[in-house]
Write an enzyme that holds these catalytic residues in place. Structure first.
Site, mmCIF file in Angstrom:
data_model
loop_
_atom_site.group_PDB
_atom_site.id
_atom_site.type_symbol
_atom_site.label_atom_id
_atom_site.label_comp_id
_atom_site.label_asym_id
_atom_site.label_seq_id
_atom_site.Cartn_x
_atom_site.Cartn_y
_atom_site.Cartn_z
ATOM 1 C CG ASN A 74 -1.326 4.639 -10.646
ATOM 2 O OD1 ASN A 74 -0.933 3.693 -9.959
ATOM 3 N ND2 ASN A 74 -2.498 5.210 -10.453
ATOM 4 C CG PHE A 82 2.445 -4.318 -11.841
ATOM 5 C CD1 PHE A 82 2.202 -4.699 -10.529
ATOM 6 C CD2 PHE A 82 1.446 -3.658 -12.535
ATOM 7 C CE1 PHE A 82 0.996 -4.430 -9.913
ATOM 8 C CE2 PHE A 82 0.234 -3.384 -11.936
ATOM 9 C CZ PHE A 82 0.014 -3.766 -10.617
ATOM 10 C CG LEU A 83 8.221 -7.859 -14.642
ATOM 11 C CD1 LEU A 83 9.520 -8.594 -14.331
ATOM 12 C CD2 LEU A 83 8.420 -6.949 -15.864
ATOM 13 N N GLY A 124 0.226 -9.639 -21.224
ATOM 14 C CA GLY A 124 -1.178 -9.923 -21.488
ATOM 15 C C GLY A 124 -1.702 -9.075 -22.628
ATOM 16 N N GLY A 142 -5.961 -1.998 -18.098
ATOM 17 C CA GLY A 142 -7.179 -1.182 -18.173
ATOM 18 C C GLY A 142 -7.490 -0.653 -16.791
ATOM 19 C CB CYS A 189 -5.887 3.944 -11.619
ATOM 20 S SG CYS A 189 -6.885 4.310 -10.183
ATOM 21 C CE LYS A 203 -8.879 8.760 -13.113
ATOM 22 N NZ LYS A 203 -8.764 9.743 -12.060
#
Ligand code: UDX
Length: 452
Positions: A211, A252-253, A256, A260, A263, A266
């Site tokens: 993560n 994940f590129l 934005g 949030g 997960c 945190k």
């Protein structure tokens, strides 16, 4: 009629939150008898009727379909009597110090007592070292770390088609609980993901590191986007070009207004804290967190660039409130920071979200939540796309243009086709892309993109 088969062991699930419900329902779908222990009686009643308290695609249908071999109860004794494999899915919220609150996990461990018949399979995200701390007190407890990688909105599909299943367990033959790792592997094997058999501490670390890495990837592309804005490049083109390198990968590129959810924020903090507690200063994660916080606030600067420094009385419409599309989850949503900042600047804020309105209403005092996008946009000086719900890409731009007071769209998720929006008479500004339309001066890059 139950579709369970006798060769499939019954499964216990402790905690009927989002992870627990997805885990329970999917194992029931795979043919296991499932017993869910939840301490809140109201939730037990609602779930026993086949109703859900969370929004997750495909889950309501699966729950109703498999209800005949699912039991919901407040009684831990029933779980201990009927199951050996018990998945711990209780929440581990951060405390004021940033450490995870493990009180619910500890309660479960004490409820299991000294049983050597049962295995505790930890799905809750816990700090590295939790498993070994639990086993210091309970030497013979069969304990497995089996971290969760489900994404909200696609959790059922993620469960049924895992990239990998991580199983951290003590497999030494002399250890009485060594059967548990193999038992967990056996129930996941039909799903076909790669099995990662490892020790407990490494399994715990795989979850936090995964993560934190994904959050780092997002903060990285967000910083590239910010530089793109300075130099006139387009981050969507840059991300495409980068992502084709197999070592980088295209996922994940997406630049934005920040990550949030329950997960990433945190877990990044938990890993930073864990490192700090053991005397290591994890510098990179400090930057990841700071970039994410600043990214949420950059929208304010963009609004001021077009509307002037004083936002008092300006009407700003937020499209989307949940932390990402296809969920009503508002935890750590960028909309929370953005709307409070806008209210702090004296702006009037209206908003629309396809599913999160009810949850959002309690969290966003002073924000006028509307039941359709055009109502939120009525008389607005600017629209901000906060969550990339697909339906916002289908909006009738002519209708939007005529209902807004000022045709300005800040696209916080690069959802829209900027050239089409500008052609419809708007000033359009995304993230890491040159502004288009109105008085915005298109750079060479934007001009060539618009001409295509
Ligand atoms: C995440 C992990 O992906 C999952 O493995 C873990 O079990 C729980 O945390 P989730 O919180 O459901 O899942 O959301 P995810 O889809 O991963 O997105 C997280 C946040 O990152 C969202 O706010 C999303 O908008 C943002 N994001 C994601 C980006 O800003 N850019 C991207 O390219 C991807």
């Amino acid at each position: 009629m139950s579709n369970t088969t006798s060769d499939k062991p019954p499964i216990g699930v402790i905690g009927a939150g989002w992870v627990g419900l997805v885990t329970a329902t999917c194992f029931a779908e795979l043919g296991h008898e499932v017993v869910v222990r939840e301490i809140v009686q109201d939730k037990v009643d609602v779930l026993s009727r086949g109703d859900l308290t969370i929004h997750e695609p495909d889950l309501p249908e699966l729950l109703r379909k498999n209800l005949d071999h699912m039991t919901f109860t407040t009684d831990m004794g029933e779980l201990l009597d009927r199951t050996r494999l018990m998945f711990v899915c209780v929440d581990t919220p951060p405390t004021y110090s940033g450490d995870a609150d493990l009180s619910r996990v500890q309660t479960v461990v004490s409820e299991v007592g000294d049983s050597t018949e049962h295995a505790l399979i930890m799905k809750s995200t816990v700090p590295v070292g939790t498993g070994s701390a639990i086993r210091r007190d309970k030497h013979d407890l069969a304990y497995v770390s089996c971290p969760e990688f489900l994404k909200e909105g696609t959790a059922v599909a993620d469960f049924m088609h895992p990239d990998r299943v991580v199983i951290g367990a003590d497999n030494r033959a002399e250890f009485p609980g060594s059967w548990a790792g193999d038992a967990v592997e056996a129930i996941y094997r039909p799903l076909g993901g790669e099995m990662v058999r490892t020790d407990i501490a490494s399994a715990e670390m795989i979850k936090l590191a995964s993560n934190a890495f994904l959050a780092t990837k997002i903060s990285f592309i967000n910083e590239i986007a910010n530089v793109c804005e300075e130099v006139g490049a387009d981050v969507t083109e840059v991300a495409k070009g980068m992502g084709l390198d197999e070592r980088i990968g295209s996922k994940f590129l997406h630049a934005g207004i920040g990550y949030g959810g329950s997960c990433f924020p945190k877990d990044v903090t938990a890993l930073k804290q864990l490192a700090g507690n053991s005397g290591y200063h994890f510098q990179l994660l400090n930057a990841v967190i700071e970039v994410n916080e600043l990214q949420k606030r950059r929208v304010i600067g963009k609004l001021k660039k077009h509307l002037g420094d004083n936002l008092v009385g300006k009407k700003i419409a937020l499209l989307g409130l949940s932390f990402k599309p296809h969920t009503d989850d508002m935890r750590e949503a960028s909309s929370l920071v953005l709307s409070s900042r806008l209210r702090g600047e004296g702006a009037e804020v209206s908003a629309f979200d396809p599913v999160a309105s009810e949850r959002a209403a309690e969290l966003l005092p002073g924000v006028m939540i509307k039941d359709n996008p055009l109502a939120a946009l009525e008389g607005a000086d600017a629209a901000v796309i906060v969550t990339e719900w697909p339906e916002f890409a289908e909006l009738d731009l002519a209708a939007v243009r005529s209902t807004m007071a000022t045709p300005l769209i800040i696209d916080g998720r690069n959802l829209l086709d900027g050239a089409a929006v500008a052609a419809a008479g708007f000033v359009y500004e995304g993230v890491g892309r040159p502004a288009l339309g109105g008085d915005a001066e298109p750079t060479a890059v934007a001009a060539s993109a618009a001409a295509e």
